[in-house]
Design a protein around this motif. Structure first.
Motif, PDB file in Angstrom:
ATOM      1  N   VAL A 155      34.062  88.547  30.660  1.00 22.14           N
ATOM      2  CA  VAL A 155      33.692  87.905  29.081  1.00 22.14           C
ATOM      3  C   VAL A 155      33.767  86.142  29.885  1.00 22.14           C
ATOM      4  CG1 VAL A 155      33.757  87.780  27.129  1.00 22.14           C
ATOM      5  CG2 VAL A 155      33.602  90.220  27.509  1.00 22.14           C
ATOM      6  N   VAL A 156      33.193  85.715  29.823  1.00 24.18           N
ATOM      7  CA  VAL A 156      33.159  84.078  30.239  1.00 24.18           C
ATOM      8  C   VAL A 156      33.036  82.939  28.879  1.00 24.18           C
ATOM      9  CG1 VAL A 156      33.400  84.295  32.371  1.00 24.18           C
ATOM     10  CG2 VAL A 156      31.206  83.996  31.546  1.00 24.18           C
ATOM     11  N   GLY A 157      33.388  82.309  28.533  1.00 18.99           N
ATOM     12  CA  GLY A 157      33.128  81.503  27.501  1.00 18.99           C
ATOM     13  C   GLY A 157      32.929  79.433  28.002  1.00 18.99           C
ATOM     14  N   ASP A 158      32.975  80.064  30.002  1.00 20.71           N
ATOM     15  CA  ASP A 158      32.496  78.844  30.151  1.00 20.71           C
ATOM     16  C   ASP A 158      32.516  78.564  31.742  1.00 20.71           C
ATOM     17  OD1 ASP A 158      35.137  77.499  32.022  1.00 20.71           O
ATOM     18  OD2 ASP A 158      35.830  78.451  29.503  1.00 20.71           O
ATOM     19  N   SER A 159      31.753  77.923  32.020  1.00 23.47           N
ATOM     20  CA  SER A 159      31.412  77.659  33.514  1.00 23.47           C
ATOM     21  C   SER A 159      32.357  77.649  34.538  1.00 23.47           C
ATOM     22  CB  SER A 159      30.515  76.106  34.170  1.00 23.47           C
ATOM     23  OG  SER A 159      31.391  74.626  33.659  1.00 23.47           O
ATOM     24  N   GLY A 160      33.957  76.842  34.215  1.00 19.69           N
ATOM     25  CA  GLY A 160      35.067  77.184  35.899  1.00 19.69           C
ATOM     26  C   GLY A 160      35.060  78.386  35.873  1.00 19.69           C
ATOM     27  N   ALA A 161      35.490  79.412  33.847  1.00 19.23           N
ATOM     28  CA  ALA A 161      35.487  80.447  34.411  1.00 19.23           C
ATOM     29  C   ALA A 161      34.956  81.439  35.039  1.00 19.23           C
ATOM     30  CB  ALA A 161      35.891  81.475  32.974  1.00 19.23           C
ATOM     31  N   LEU A 162      33.170  80.676  34.863  1.00 16.79           N
ATOM     32  CA  LEU A 162      32.644  82.010  35.666  1.00 16.79           C
ATOM     33  C   LEU A 162      32.068  81.527  36.785  1.00 16.79           C
ATOM     34  CD1 LEU A 162      29.439  83.277  34.877  1.00 16.79           C
ATOM     35  CD2 LEU A 162      28.302  81.104  35.121  1.00 16.79           C
ATOM     36  N   ASP A 163      33.284  80.639  37.840  1.00 12.73           N
ATOM     37  CA  ASP A 163      33.833  80.707  39.034  1.00 12.73           C
ATOM     38  C   ASP A 163      34.574  81.657  39.555  1.00 12.73           C
ATOM     39  OD1 ASP A 163      30.904  78.662  39.823  1.00 12.73           O
ATOM     40  OD2 ASP A 163      32.451  77.051  39.481  1.00 12.73           O
ATOM     41  N   GLU A 164      35.434  82.081  38.732  1.00 14.05           N
ATOM     42  CA  GLU A 164      36.573  82.641  38.884  1.00 14.05           C
ATOM     43  C   GLU A 164      36.423  84.219  38.842  1.00 14.05           C
ATOM     44  OE1 GLU A 164      39.256  84.356  40.161  1.00 14.05           O
ATOM     45  OE2 GLU A 164      39.866  81.925  39.728  1.00 14.05           O
ATOM     46  N   VAL A 165      35.098  83.551  37.951  1.00 14.54           N
ATOM     47  CA  VAL A 165      35.069  86.006  38.263  1.00 14.54           C
ATOM     48  C   VAL A 165      34.033  86.061  39.174  1.00 14.54           C
ATOM     49  CG1 VAL A 165      32.666  87.039  37.169  1.00 14.54           C
ATOM     50  CG2 VAL A 165      34.342  85.967  35.166  1.00 14.54           C
ATOM     51  N   PHE A 166      33.526  85.489  39.693  1.00 15.84           N
ATOM     52  CA  PHE A 166      32.587  85.515  41.360  1.00 15.84           C
ATOM     53  C   PHE A 166      33.523  85.235  42.572  1.00 15.84           C
ATOM     54  CE2 PHE A 166      28.601  84.273  39.190  1.00 15.84           C
ATOM     55  CZ  PHE A 166      27.261  84.873  39.461  1.00 15.84           C
ATOM     56  N   ARG A 167      34.832  84.961  42.505  1.00 10.39           N
ATOM     57  CA  ARG A 167      35.492  84.793  43.046  1.00 10.39           C
ATOM     58  C   ARG A 167      36.185  86.348  42.970  1.00 10.39           C
ATOM     59  NH1 ARG A 167      36.254  79.399  42.336  1.00 10.39           N
ATOM     60  NH2 ARG A 167      37.968  79.438  40.511  1.00 10.39           N
ATOM     61  N   GLU A 168      36.370  86.671  41.825  1.00  9.77           N
ATOM     62  CA  GLU A 168      37.086  88.157  40.989  1.00  9.77           C
ATOM     63  C   GLU A 168      36.295  88.902  42.045  1.00  9.77           C
ATOM     64  OE1 GLU A 168      39.867  91.207  40.434  1.00  9.77           O
ATOM     65  OE2 GLU A 168      40.175  88.959  40.419  1.00  9.77           O
ATOM     66  N   ILE A 169      35.033  89.333  42.099  1.00  7.65           N
ATOM     67  CA  ILE A 169      33.652  89.923  42.182  1.00  7.65           C
ATOM     68  C   ILE A 169      33.637  89.740  43.883  1.00  7.65           C
ATOM     69  CG2 ILE A 169      31.607  90.591  42.445  1.00  7.65           C
ATOM     70  CD1 ILE A 169      31.092  89.126  40.185  1.00  7.65           C
ATOM     71  N   ASP A 170      34.360  88.660  44.021  1.00  7.52           N
ATOM     72  CA  ASP A 170      33.955  89.144  46.033  1.00  7.52           C
ATOM     73  C   ASP A 170      35.341  89.919  46.076  1.00  7.52           C
ATOM     74  OD1 ASP A 170      33.482  87.752  48.456  1.00  7.52           O
ATOM     75  OD2 ASP A 170      35.456  86.882  48.462  1.00  7.52           O
ATOM     76  N   ARG A 171      36.098  89.367  45.833  1.00  8.91           N
ATOM     77  CA  ARG A 171      37.765  90.454  46.299  1.00  8.91           C
ATOM     78  C   ARG A 171      37.538  92.170  46.009  1.00  8.91           C
ATOM     79  NH1 ARG A 171      40.295  85.383  44.015  1.00  8.91           N
ATOM     80  NH2 ARG A 171      39.896  86.354  41.882  1.00  8.91           N
TER      81      ARG A 171
END
Length: 305
Positions: free
Chosen positions: A246-262
């Motif tokens: 669950v993301v509330g801003d664009s910065g958190a969205l970038d971090e989510v994709f980094r987590e998916i990459d891991r």
């Protein structure tokens, strides 16, 4: 070591015959006054003269070997196991809501997804958009430009009115059908939405989760906004080995994709060694023989009379 064209190797008989003739031929002897004297026969000198005369045959042998195309196995390498990742993006009207001061929810999702694709170069990406129905815009491909260019046109404002709802289970079943057409590699869906889904009710989330898990398809859910209605998507993500965010801003969205990459790591497997050209030792031997023969022409030879 092997050869691309082994049929040419029979030509090695020519330098062998030439070299043999160089050692056994008598030439045209000319009697000179000192031939009847007490001088030594000069066997050592004759040996080196014959050896020098054999160098052209060595050059011919090197030429034949290079013409045959020498090759050797290449060093073994690790081949990347293909990841087939389908980006499934919500294009319902609510995705046009401003998000974090950097455009709309849809624009923020697209920007983060494009960065994710660029970072995961070597994987195959596809694009599916959904609302009340789903549309497979780009099948999984390694040509990332196809996905990037498609992002310019698949906007909520460009969608027909009947795409205005949000049916996530229906979209995931469409993604499953698309990914089952892929012959090799891992399969995953990254679904981005901002609302709850009516077709998750009455066990709909568990049913679609079981279908996806049975086919080895992982689901990573990204819910933009306050997280309302996250239960169904969380059930699907957990059951398939993925995760929901669950993301509330664009910065958190970038971090989510980094987590998916891991989590969706690139895997490698040993590949069969291929054959590569192997001319270097023969070229060095040919140059050395040519240099020695040029030096012998300065005096180490029979006189021409």
């Amino acid at each position: 070591m092997s050869f691309h064209h082994p049929a040419f190797l029979w030509l090695l008989a020519l330098p062998l015959i030439w070299g043999f003739w160089q050692w056994v031929r008598r030439g045209h002897a000319v009697a000179l006054p000192f031939d009847h004297g007490g001088l030594r026969e000069g066997r050592v000198l004759r040996f080196f003269i014959h050896l020098a005369g054999s160098l052209p045959a060595v050059l011919l042998a090197v030429a034949v070997l290079m013409l045959a195309g020498p090759r050797r196995p290449a060093p073994p390498t690790d081949e990347r196991v293909l990841n087939n990742i389908l980006l499934c993006i919500d294009v319902s009207g609510s995705m046009s809501v401003p998000f974090g001061g950097n455009g709309t929810r849809f624009e923020a999702a697209v920007a983060a997804a494009q960065a994710f694709c660029d970072f995961r170069e070597g994987d195959a990406f596809g694009l599916t958009v959904f609302g009340s129905e789903y549309l497979h815009w780009v099948p999984p491909t390694r040509e990332l430009s196809a996905v990037s260019n498609a992002m310019k046109y698949v906007r909520p404002s460009n969608m027909p009115g009947w795409m205005g709802g949000t049916l996530i289970a229906n979209a995931l079943r469409g993604c499953r059908e698309q990914l089952l057409q892929v012959a090799e590699g891992d399969r995953a869906v990254v679904l981005i939405s901002d609302g709850s889904s009516a077709d998750f009710n009455n066990g709909g989330d568990r049913a679609v989760a079981e279908e996806l898990a049975a086919d080895g398809i992982r689901v990573f859910g990204i819910l933009i906004g306050d997280g309302a209605g996250a239960g169904g998507l969380e059930t699907v993500s957990a059951a398939t080995g993925g995760k929901m965010f669950v993301v509330g801003d664009s910065g958190a969205l970038d971090e989510v994709f980094r987590e998916i990459d891991r989590m969706q790591k690139a895997r490698f497997k040993p590949s069969t060694a291929d054959w590569v050209d192997y001319h270097e030792p023969f070229a060095i031997a040919g140059l050395a023989a040519l240099l020695l023969y040029a030096l012998t022409l300065l005096g180490l030879r029979y006189t021409p009379w």
